[in-house]
Scaffold this motif. Sequence first.
Motif, PDB file in Angstrom:
ATOM      1  N   ARG A  74       0.808  -1.224   0.000  1.00  0.00           N
ATOM      2  CA  ARG A  74       0.000   0.000   0.000  1.00  0.00           C
ATOM      3  C   ARG A  74       0.838   1.270   0.000  1.00  0.00           C
ATOM      4  NH1 ARG A  74      -5.427  -0.640   2.231  1.00  0.00           N
ATOM      5  NH2 ARG A  74      -5.964  -2.838   2.170  1.00  0.00           N
ATOM      6  N   LEU A  75       2.132   1.107   0.113  1.00  0.00           N
ATOM      7  CA  LEU A  75       2.998   2.291   0.163  1.00  0.00           C
ATOM      8  C   LEU A  75       2.926   3.062  -1.151  1.00  0.00           C
ATOM      9  CD1 LEU A  75       5.269   3.858   1.708  1.00  0.00           C
ATOM     10  CD2 LEU A  75       6.892   2.402   0.519  1.00  0.00           C
ATOM     11  N   VAL A  76       2.593   4.342  -1.057  1.00  0.00           N
ATOM     12  CA  VAL A  76       2.511   5.204  -2.228  1.00  0.00           C
ATOM     13  C   VAL A  76       3.325   6.454  -1.933  1.00  0.00           C
ATOM     14  CG1 VAL A  76       0.974   6.557  -3.672  1.00  0.00           C
ATOM     15  CG2 VAL A  76       0.202   4.363  -2.767  1.00  0.00           C
ATOM     16  N   ARG A  77       4.022   6.950  -2.896  1.00  0.00           N
ATOM     17  CA  ARG A  77       4.769   8.192  -2.703  1.00  0.00           C
ATOM     18  C   ARG A  77       3.936   9.374  -3.196  1.00  0.00           C
ATOM     19  NH1 ARG A  77       7.819   9.407   0.008  1.00  0.00           N
ATOM     20  NH2 ARG A  77       6.438   8.259   1.334  1.00  0.00           N
ATOM     21  N   GLY A  78       4.153  10.517  -2.597  1.00  0.00           N
ATOM     22  CA  GLY A  78       3.335  11.670  -2.908  1.00  0.00           C
ATOM     23  C   GLY A  78       3.794  12.460  -4.114  1.00  0.00           C
ATOM     24  N   LEU A  79       4.917  12.078  -4.675  1.00  0.00           N
ATOM     25  CA  LEU A  79       5.421  12.808  -5.828  1.00  0.00           C
ATOM     26  C   LEU A  79       5.254  11.950  -7.067  1.00  0.00           C
ATOM     27  CD1 LEU A  79       7.012  13.649  -3.140  1.00  0.00           C
ATOM     28  CD2 LEU A  79       8.526  14.854  -4.693  1.00  0.00           C
ATOM     29  N   ASP A  80       4.869  12.598  -8.163  1.00  0.00           N
ATOM     30  CA  ASP A  80       4.474  11.864  -9.365  1.00  0.00           C
ATOM     31  C   ASP A  80       5.625  11.125 -10.028  1.00  0.00           C
ATOM     32  OD1 ASP A  80       1.920  12.617  -9.031  1.00  0.00           O
ATOM     33  OD2 ASP A  80       1.797  13.930 -10.794  1.00  0.00           O
ATOM     34  N   TYR A  81       6.868  11.566  -9.772  1.00  0.00           N
ATOM     35  CA  TYR A  81       7.940  11.056 -10.624  1.00  0.00           C
ATOM     36  C   TYR A  81       8.479   9.675 -10.246  1.00  0.00           C
ATOM     37  CZ  TYR A  81      10.774  13.691  -7.123  1.00  0.00           C
ATOM     38  OH  TYR A  81      11.321  14.200  -5.985  1.00  0.00           O
ATOM     39  N   TYR A  82       8.015   9.108  -9.151  1.00  0.00           N
ATOM     40  CA  TYR A  82       8.565   7.808  -8.761  1.00  0.00           C
ATOM     41  C   TYR A  82       8.057   6.673  -9.649  1.00  0.00           C
ATOM     42  CZ  TYR A  82      10.409   9.821  -4.465  1.00  0.00           C
ATOM     43  OH  TYR A  82      11.127  10.553  -3.566  1.00  0.00           O
ATOM     44  N   CYS A  83       8.900   5.661  -9.840  1.00  0.00           N
ATOM     45  CA  CYS A  83       8.500   4.445 -10.536  1.00  0.00           C
ATOM     46  C   CYS A  83       9.259   3.275  -9.914  1.00  0.00           C
ATOM     47  CB  CYS A  83       8.797   4.525 -12.031  1.00  0.00           C
ATOM     48  SG  CYS A  83      10.547   4.624 -12.406  1.00  0.00           S
ATOM     49  N   LEU A  84       8.834   2.062 -10.219  1.00  0.00           N
ATOM     50  CA  LEU A  84       9.479   0.859  -9.677  1.00  0.00           C
ATOM     51  C   LEU A  84       9.624   0.942  -8.159  1.00  0.00           C
ATOM     52  CD1 LEU A  84      12.144   0.246 -12.480  1.00  0.00           C
ATOM     53  CD2 LEU A  84      10.053  -1.069 -12.049  1.00  0.00           C
ATOM     54  N   THR A  85      10.856   1.028  -7.668  1.00  0.00           N
ATOM     55  CA  THR A  85      11.076   0.942  -6.236  1.00  0.00           C
ATOM     56  C   THR A  85      10.644   2.219  -5.508  1.00  0.00           C
ATOM     57  OG1 THR A  85      13.060  -0.311  -6.819  1.00  0.00           O
ATOM     58  CG2 THR A  85      12.783   0.308  -4.512  1.00  0.00           C
ATOM     59  N   ALA A  86       9.793   2.049  -4.492  1.00  0.00           N
ATOM     60  CA  ALA A  86       9.472   3.156  -3.589  1.00  0.00           C
ATOM     61  C   ALA A  86       9.738   2.671  -2.185  1.00  0.00           C
ATOM     62  CB  ALA A  86       8.016   3.584  -3.741  1.00  0.00           C
ATOM     63  N   ASN A 136       5.789  10.396  11.101  1.00  0.00           N
ATOM     64  CA  ASN A 136       6.792   9.420  11.519  1.00  0.00           C
ATOM     65  C   ASN A 136       7.721   8.968  10.404  1.00  0.00           C
ATOM     66  OD1 ASN A 136       5.038   7.906  10.070  1.00  0.00           O
ATOM     67  ND2 ASN A 136       4.853   6.265  11.571  1.00  0.00           N
ATOM     68  N   ALA A 137       7.565   9.525   9.209  1.00  0.00           N
ATOM     69  CA  ALA A 137       8.479   9.180   8.119  1.00  0.00           C
ATOM     70  C   ALA A 137       9.742  10.016   8.262  1.00  0.00           C
ATOM     71  CB  ALA A 137       7.819   9.433   6.767  1.00  0.00           C
ATOM     72  N   VAL A 138      10.841   9.350   8.520  1.00  0.00           N
ATOM     73  CA  VAL A 138      12.082  10.099   8.712  1.00  0.00           C
ATOM     74  C   VAL A 138      12.842  10.240   7.400  1.00  0.00           C
ATOM     75  CG1 VAL A 138      13.355   8.052   9.416  1.00  0.00           C
ATOM     76  CG2 VAL A 138      14.136  10.283  10.147  1.00  0.00           C
ATOM     77  N   GLY A 139      12.627   9.295   6.497  1.00  0.00           N
ATOM     78  CA  GLY A 139      13.281   9.380   5.196  1.00  0.00           C
ATOM     79  C   GLY A 139      12.516   8.557   4.179  1.00  0.00           C
ATOM     80  N   ALA A 140      12.594   8.945   2.923  1.00  0.00           N
ATOM     81  CA  ALA A 140      11.875   8.217   1.890  1.00  0.00           C
ATOM     82  C   ALA A 140      12.476   8.520   0.527  1.00  0.00           C
ATOM     83  CB  ALA A 140      10.389   8.579   1.899  1.00  0.00           C
ATOM     84  N   GLY A 141      12.174   7.637  -0.417  1.00  0.00           N
ATOM     85  CA  GLY A 141      12.700   7.874  -1.757  1.00  0.00           C
ATOM     86  C   GLY A 141      12.228   6.815  -2.715  1.00  0.00           C
ATOM     87  N   GLY A 142      12.932   6.717  -3.828  1.00  0.00           N
ATOM     88  CA  GLY A 142      12.555   5.734  -4.819  1.00  0.00           C
ATOM     89  C   GLY A 142      13.263   5.991  -6.131  1.00  0.00           C
ATOM     90  N   ARG A 143      12.843   5.220  -7.116  1.00  0.00           N
ATOM     91  CA  ARG A 143      13.443   5.332  -8.449  1.00  0.00           C
ATOM     92  C   ARG A 143      12.617   6.285  -9.289  1.00  0.00           C
ATOM     93  NH1 ARG A 143      16.998   3.277 -11.918  1.00  0.00           N
ATOM     94  NH2 ARG A 143      18.130   2.101 -10.349  1.00  0.00           N
ATOM     95  N   TYR A 144      13.292   7.080 -10.127  1.00  0.00           N
ATOM     96  CA  TYR A 144      12.571   8.020 -10.991  1.00  0.00           C
ATOM     97  C   TYR A 144      13.226   8.062 -12.359  1.00  0.00           C
ATOM     98  CZ  TYR A 144      16.157  11.031  -8.840  1.00  0.00           C
ATOM     99  OH  TYR A 144      17.326  11.542  -8.355  1.00  0.00           O
ATOM    100  N   ASP A 145      13.028   6.960 -13.092  1.00  0.00           N
ATOM    101  CA  ASP A 145      13.723   6.799 -14.366  1.00  0.00           C
ATOM    102  C   ASP A 145      13.287   7.789 -15.434  1.00  0.00           C
ATOM    103  OD1 ASP A 145      15.254   4.817 -13.340  1.00  0.00           O
ATOM    104  OD2 ASP A 145      14.102   3.156 -14.194  1.00  0.00           O
ATOM    105  N   GLY A 146      12.069   8.297 -15.352  1.00  0.00           N
ATOM    106  CA  GLY A 146      11.596   9.159 -16.432  1.00  0.00           C
ATOM    107  C   GLY A 146      11.854  10.641 -16.241  1.00  0.00           C
ATOM    108  N   LEU A 147      12.305  11.007 -15.048  1.00  0.00           N
ATOM    109  CA  LEU A 147      12.306  12.436 -14.705  1.00  0.00           C
ATOM    110  C   LEU A 147      13.292  13.266 -15.523  1.00  0.00           C
ATOM    111  CD1 LEU A 147      11.168  14.686 -13.009  1.00  0.00           C
ATOM    112  CD2 LEU A 147      12.815  14.124 -11.223  1.00  0.00           C
ATOM    113  N   VAL A 148      14.506  12.745 -15.705  1.00  0.00           N
ATOM    114  CA  VAL A 148      15.507  13.531 -16.427  1.00  0.00           C
ATOM    115  C   VAL A 148      15.008  13.840 -17.830  1.00  0.00           C
ATOM    116  CG1 VAL A 148      17.863  13.544 -17.311  1.00  0.00           C
ATOM    117  CG2 VAL A 148      17.387  12.557 -15.059  1.00  0.00           C
ATOM    118  N   GLU A 149      14.448  12.844 -18.479  1.00  0.00           N
ATOM    119  CA  GLU A 149      13.936  13.052 -19.835  1.00  0.00           C
ATOM    120  C   GLU A 149      12.739  14.008 -19.826  1.00  0.00           C
ATOM    121  OE1 GLU A 149      12.900   9.396 -21.731  1.00  0.00           O
ATOM    122  OE2 GLU A 149      13.155  10.235 -23.744  1.00  0.00           O
ATOM    123  N   GLN A 150      11.897  13.829 -18.828  1.00  0.00           N
ATOM    124  CA  GLN A 150      10.707  14.687 -18.704  1.00  0.00           C
ATOM    125  C   GLN A 150      11.084  16.159 -18.566  1.00  0.00           C
ATOM    126  OE1 GLN A 150       7.982  13.164 -15.708  1.00  0.00           O
ATOM    127  NE2 GLN A 150       7.267  15.253 -15.328  1.00  0.00           N
TER     128      GLN A 150
END
Length: 418
Positions: free
Chosen positions: A253-265, A277-291
Amino acid sequence: MIKAIKGVKDLLPEESPRWRFIEDTARRWALCYGFQEIRVPIFETTTLFARSIGATTDIVEKEMYTFADRDGSSLTLRPEGTAGTVRAFIEHNRAADPRPQKYCYVGPMFRHERPQAGRLRQFHQFGVESFGVSDPRADVEVMSLLWRLLSDLTLPGLTLEINNLGYTEDRAQYTPILVAFLKNVESRLCGNCRRRIEANPLRVLDCKVPDCRLATEDAPRLTDSLSPAARDHFESVTAGLQSVGIPFHLNPRLVRGLDYYCLTAFEVTCSHLGAQNAVGAGGRYDGLVEQLGGSAVPAVGFAVGLERIALMLPETVALPTRPRVYVAAFGTQAVKVGFTLLDELRRTGVPADMDFRAASLKAHLRQADRLEALYTIFLGDDEITKGVATVRNMQTKAQEDIAISQLPAALQTRLIHG
RNA sequence: GUGGGUGUAGCUCAGUUGGUUAGAGCGCCGGAUUGUGGAUCCGGAGGUCGCGGGUUCGAAACCCGUCACUCACCCCA
């Protein structure tokens, strides 16, 4: 009285050693993993954030500090660090340099939210971005850095949760399926979630309201709509985490609040931290540079909230550093000599201080005590006529006379050898 | 944007069913015989009781409004 505006904080000298400790620890670990510091501007053109974070996200819709420059162009105080880093990566054509390119950053971010525990309008993040590698080991590397860094800070009750968000196409295929399901159970959802069915259906799965949890228990899973490539990637990520001994929990159910994430969150939560209580978060954003106008460069990264770390950091970890030598000069001649001596000590690298208000030796000693000085130099008119000063070890109370001209050298050796 | 809680000295807080010059601890400054710190004792400085209105002979206290802080919703790091 002019007061600081809502949601911003002064960092007073008593607490700055804790912050320096956190930042130094973060930089040290980043360097250890091959990430190097980048410093990008605090403000950027507004469209950068709208295009990267997502025009319909809360951050862009209602939380940005946006203002008009003198020529009328729209500027925005950065609400996060990835957008500016990606912009710099593209602008300086770093894609043409050997890959991977691994950056870290630290600094203030700005979001117009209602302040509460662990949430401010000017807050601080440390983050890393790894450009140019789509291999799942890059995801693992970043999560490993995050986990080791937070563990090294001895934060209690850490949990790493991960999820597979799939590729953009996977989510595009899944979303209508989920929306159809949600519309069937709409009557059982909270008001917020009813609105989210159209605006941001994935968020419904992340709702904390118990009834919503029940209603969506049997919802179709994103996992079942994922392409084979997305599954393979995620399997390699979990296998990689296991191979390096990073504990994690799968959270579909984990969802990130930013649109650019894909695959791993992923997200690291910390108990005893209040609602935020979220101290850190991230993920993969393969499309962002091109976007954002660059070439197709895969990337993965995270950000941690420094205020949230500071809230959890044990009291004892960082101590202030202060001048170790105190110059107690009293008497008309000695005050003049003492001031030049103070400057000479400092010039030769001896951390020294003096209270210019103190008139009596007693007042000087009280101040030396308060500053936790190791040595106090007594300099009265008696000493001036003899050309020596009395050096008192504040712990042992031992005193010795030393020629005034020899003081800087003598104190240097005493500070080194105790 | 929506709720709850709290506003008295630099800090942490007392302040009785409304009653006269508003208190404590810590901190700060000074003193306890002339040049020796931390402890103790003594003294001192420091407050338009968040702000504005109302009730009352009288308000820090009661009522209304307002602002600030704080926690939570939301959202996120």
